[in-house]
Design a protein around this motif. Structure first.
Motif, PDB file in Angstrom:
ATOM      1  N   GLU A  34      14.000   4.237  -0.952  1.00  0.00           N
ATOM      2  CA  GLU A  34      14.405   5.728   0.129  1.00  0.00           C
ATOM      3  C   GLU A  34      12.533   6.151   0.470  1.00  0.00           C
ATOM      4  OE1 GLU A  34      17.349   8.371  -1.423  1.00  0.00           O
ATOM      5  OE2 GLU A  34      19.025   6.799  -2.645  1.00  0.00           O
ATOM      6  N   LEU A  35      12.732   6.907   1.324  1.00  0.00           N
ATOM      7  CA  LEU A  35      11.343   6.944   1.625  1.00  0.00           C
ATOM      8  C   LEU A  35      11.142   8.529   2.100  1.00  0.00           C
ATOM      9  CD1 LEU A  35       9.756   3.921   4.438  1.00  0.00           C
ATOM     10  CD2 LEU A  35       9.707   5.059   1.704  1.00  0.00           C
ATOM     11  N   PRO A  36       9.776   8.995   1.299  1.00  0.00           N
ATOM     12  CA  PRO A  36      10.287  10.577   1.979  1.00  0.00           C
ATOM     13  C   PRO A  36      10.349  11.231   3.882  1.00  0.00           C
ATOM     14  CG  PRO A  36       8.349   9.829   0.832  1.00  0.00           C
ATOM     15  CD  PRO A  36       8.876   8.177   1.198  1.00  0.00           C
ATOM     16  N   PRO A  37      11.348  12.121   4.009  1.00  0.00           N
ATOM     17  CA  PRO A  37      10.634  12.491   5.553  1.00  0.00           C
ATOM     18  C   PRO A  37      10.095  12.258   5.741  1.00  0.00           C
ATOM     19  CG  PRO A  37      11.752  14.506   3.778  1.00  0.00           C
ATOM     20  CD  PRO A  37      11.135  12.959   2.833  1.00  0.00           C
ATOM     21  N   PHE A  38       9.018  12.743   5.835  1.00  0.00           N
ATOM     22  CA  PHE A  38       7.305  12.342   6.562  1.00  0.00           C
ATOM     23  C   PHE A  38       6.881  10.840   6.974  1.00  0.00           C
ATOM     24  CE2 PHE A  38       2.911  10.285   6.743  1.00  0.00           C
ATOM     25  CZ  PHE A  38       2.621  11.523   8.107  1.00  0.00           C
ATOM     26  N   TRP A  39       7.743  10.234   6.187  1.00  0.00           N
ATOM     27  CA  TRP A  39       8.038   8.312   6.772  1.00  0.00           C
ATOM     28  C   TRP A  39       8.667   7.929   7.517  1.00  0.00           C
ATOM     29  CZ3 TRP A  39       2.745   6.029   6.403  1.00  0.00           C
ATOM     30  CH2 TRP A  39       1.911   6.632   5.603  1.00  0.00           C
ATOM     31  N   ALA A  68      10.403   9.508   9.858  1.00  0.00           N
ATOM     32  CA  ALA A  68       9.644  10.211  11.385  1.00  0.00           C
ATOM     33  C   ALA A  68       8.487   9.375  11.529  1.00  0.00           C
ATOM     34  CB  ALA A  68       9.349  11.493  10.902  1.00  0.00           C
ATOM     35  N   PHE A  69       7.797   9.146  10.866  1.00  0.00           N
ATOM     36  CA  PHE A  69       6.411   8.257  10.990  1.00  0.00           C
ATOM     37  C   PHE A  69       6.705   7.167  11.549  1.00  0.00           C
ATOM     38  CE2 PHE A  69       3.325   5.375  10.202  1.00  0.00           C
ATOM     39  CZ  PHE A  69       2.513   5.655  11.220  1.00  0.00           C
ATOM     40  N   LEU A  70       7.913   6.408  10.886  1.00  0.00           N
ATOM     41  CA  LEU A  70       8.307   4.870  11.759  1.00  0.00           C
ATOM     42  C   LEU A  70       9.267   5.057  12.125  1.00  0.00           C
ATOM     43  CD1 LEU A  70       9.099   3.701   7.810  1.00  0.00           C
ATOM     44  CD2 LEU A  70       7.406   2.496   8.969  1.00  0.00           C
ATOM     45  N   ARG A  71       9.994   6.125  12.908  1.00  0.00           N
ATOM     46  CA  ARG A  71      11.008   6.190  14.311  1.00  0.00           C
ATOM     47  C   ARG A  71      10.050   5.948  15.444  1.00  0.00           C
ATOM     48  NH1 ARG A  71      13.577  12.023  14.325  1.00  0.00           N
ATOM     49  NH2 ARG A  71      13.661  11.329  12.214  1.00  0.00           N
ATOM     50  N   PHE A  72       9.018   6.579  15.575  1.00  0.00           N
ATOM     51  CA  PHE A  72       7.838   6.552  16.655  1.00  0.00           C
ATOM     52  C   PHE A  72       7.221   5.443  16.872  1.00  0.00           C
ATOM     53  CE2 PHE A  72       8.872  11.573  15.898  1.00  0.00           C
ATOM     54  CZ  PHE A  72       8.968  11.620  17.297  1.00  0.00           C
ATOM     55  N   VAL A  73       6.854   3.899  15.925  1.00  0.00           N
ATOM     56  CA  VAL A  73       6.304   2.906  15.873  1.00  0.00           C
ATOM     57  C   VAL A  73       7.252   2.422  16.699  1.00  0.00           C
ATOM     58  CG1 VAL A  73       6.628   1.069  14.831  1.00  0.00           C
ATOM     59  CG2 VAL A  73       5.379   2.783  13.609  1.00  0.00           C
ATOM     60  N   PRO A  74       7.925   1.978  17.360  1.00  0.00           N
ATOM     61  CA  PRO A  74       8.424   1.297  18.035  1.00  0.00           C
ATOM     62  C   PRO A  74       7.953   2.071  19.518  1.00  0.00           C
ATOM     63  CG  PRO A  74      10.638   1.712  16.992  1.00  0.00           C
ATOM     64  CD  PRO A  74       9.415   2.348  16.069  1.00  0.00           C
TER      65      PRO A  74
END
Length: 98
Positions: free
Chosen positions: A28-33, A35-41
């Protein structure tokens, strides 16, 4: 180098990376990560598309196609319509002599 050695080396490189990716699914990743991974694609897609659009001798036509395709994708949320609209705008710009 033999074919089997190449296959073995390819396995040794790819298997640990895939295993790491699969094991991260249970974390379970923190909300920051998250959100960060959501913009990678999105950023990877932009890194692939922008050099092809702006680095071409026919960049003006490609910009027209990219803008129309992106606007259609944004407004309709349909990938197929965005791609078809972008190609149609590119060919229309090409026929118009842009």
């Amino acid at each position: 180098m033999s074919g089997w050695l190449v296959i073995l080396l390819m396995w040794a490189v790819t298997y640990p990376a895939r295993l790491l990716g699969l094991s991260l699914g249970r974390l379970e990743l923190p909300p920051f990560w998250l959100a960060f991974l959501r913009f990678v694609p999105v950023s990877v897609f932009a890194a692939l598309i922008v050099p092809d659009v702006l680095g071409s001798p026919e960049w003006a036509r490609r910009v027209v196609g990219a803008v129309v395709g992106g606007a259609l994708l944004w407004r309709t949320r349909s990938l197929a319509l965005g791609i078809l609209g972008g190609f149609a705008a590119y060919w229309a710009a090409r026929l118009a002599g842009v």
